[in-house]
Scaffold this motif. Structure first.
Motif, PDB file in Angstrom:
ATOM      1  N   THR A 166       0.885  -1.163   0.041  1.00 40.27           N
ATOM      2  CA  THR A 166       0.083   0.094   0.046  1.00 40.27           C
ATOM      3  C   THR A 166       0.810   1.248   0.098  1.00 40.27           C
ATOM      4  N   VAL A 167       0.139   2.377  -0.382  1.00 37.82           N
ATOM      5  CA  VAL A 167       1.129   3.644  -0.264  1.00 37.82           C
ATOM      6  C   VAL A 167       0.053   4.536   0.553  1.00 37.82           C
ATOM      7  N   ILE A 168       0.421   5.603   1.087  1.00 38.59           N
ATOM      8  CA  ILE A 168      -0.213   6.661   1.808  1.00 38.59           C
ATOM      9  C   ILE A 168      -0.234   8.144   0.809  1.00 38.59           C
ATOM     10  N   LEU A 169      -1.201   8.266   0.061  1.00 34.94           N
ATOM     11  CA  LEU A 169      -1.115   9.367  -0.609  1.00 34.94           C
ATOM     12  C   LEU A 169      -1.016  10.566   0.285  1.00 34.94           C
ATOM     13  N   THR A 170      -0.580  11.697  -0.193  1.00 35.00           N
ATOM     14  CA  THR A 170      -0.179  13.026   0.427  1.00 35.00           C
ATOM     15  C   THR A 170      -1.191  13.772   0.309  1.00 35.00           C
ATOM     16  N   PRO A 171      -1.722  14.893   1.187  1.00 38.77           N
ATOM     17  CA  PRO A 171      -2.848  15.588   1.012  1.00 38.77           C
ATOM     18  C   PRO A 171      -2.597  16.538  -0.642  1.00 38.77           C
ATOM     19  N   GLU A 172      -1.328  16.456  -0.815  1.00 38.73           N
ATOM     20  CA  GLU A 172      -0.958  17.326  -2.156  1.00 38.73           C
ATOM     21  C   GLU A 172      -1.414  16.260  -3.401  1.00 38.73           C
TER      22      GLU A 172
END
Length: 163
Positions: A44-50
């Motif tokens: 998995t990956v955590i998307l940044t707010p940007e």
């Protein structure tokens, strides 16, 4: 002397307040919500707010004309909801698979290229909006597609029963 507010202006103001409070900002999303499948192995990956903001903007500009709300206008029976993405061949239910699809789209059963029908970087000569999209842009768009079911539930890709 008190200024009277017309009922129309009151309702419009109330709608504006309500829609602003209902809007979810990327910065308000916690890491669990922003965690998206990266590949078929379960990473998995955590998307940044940007990335969340960028993905939404790019999706709306590049894909939104045909995929409003995750629906596919050319085939309303097949949307961008998780079930449809996971049942495609190959499955398109993770970031890497969606990036691959946006570069080289194939039919739902994976048997043939549809690059001349579906916008892709491969067919950027036919679909000019795809010309300037980088791998980072495709990552953000894919993240947006996979994040939406977490935010909108079954409405994302749910078709005309919701829109």
């Amino acid at each position: 002397m008190k200024k009277q507010i017309s009922p129309v202006h009151f309702v419009l103001g109330l709608c504006t307040i309500m829609s602003c409070s209902a809007t979810v900002l990327a910065i308000d999303l916690d890491e669990t919500t922003r965690t998206i499948p990266l590949d078929s192995s379960g990473s998995t990956v955590i998307l940044t707010p940007e990335q969340v903001k960028r993905g939404k903007r790019l999706f709306n500009a590049s894909c939104g004309q045909c995929h409003v709300g995750g629906v596919t206008k050319t085939n309303p029976n097949l949307g961008l909801e998780p079930d449809a993405l996971s049942l495609a061949t190959p499955p398109r239910d993770n970031i890497n698979a969606l990036i691959d699809y946006l570069k080289n789209p194939t039919s739902y059963d994976g048997s043939e290229s549809i690059a001349e029908l579906h916008p892709s970087t491969k067919s950027a000569d036919i679909f000019p909006k795809m010309r300037s999209l980088s791998d980072e842009d495709l990552f953000a768009i894919s993240g947006h597609i996979l994040l939406q079911p977490k935010l909108g539930g079954e409405k994302w890709g749910g078709g005309k029963i919701y829109y």
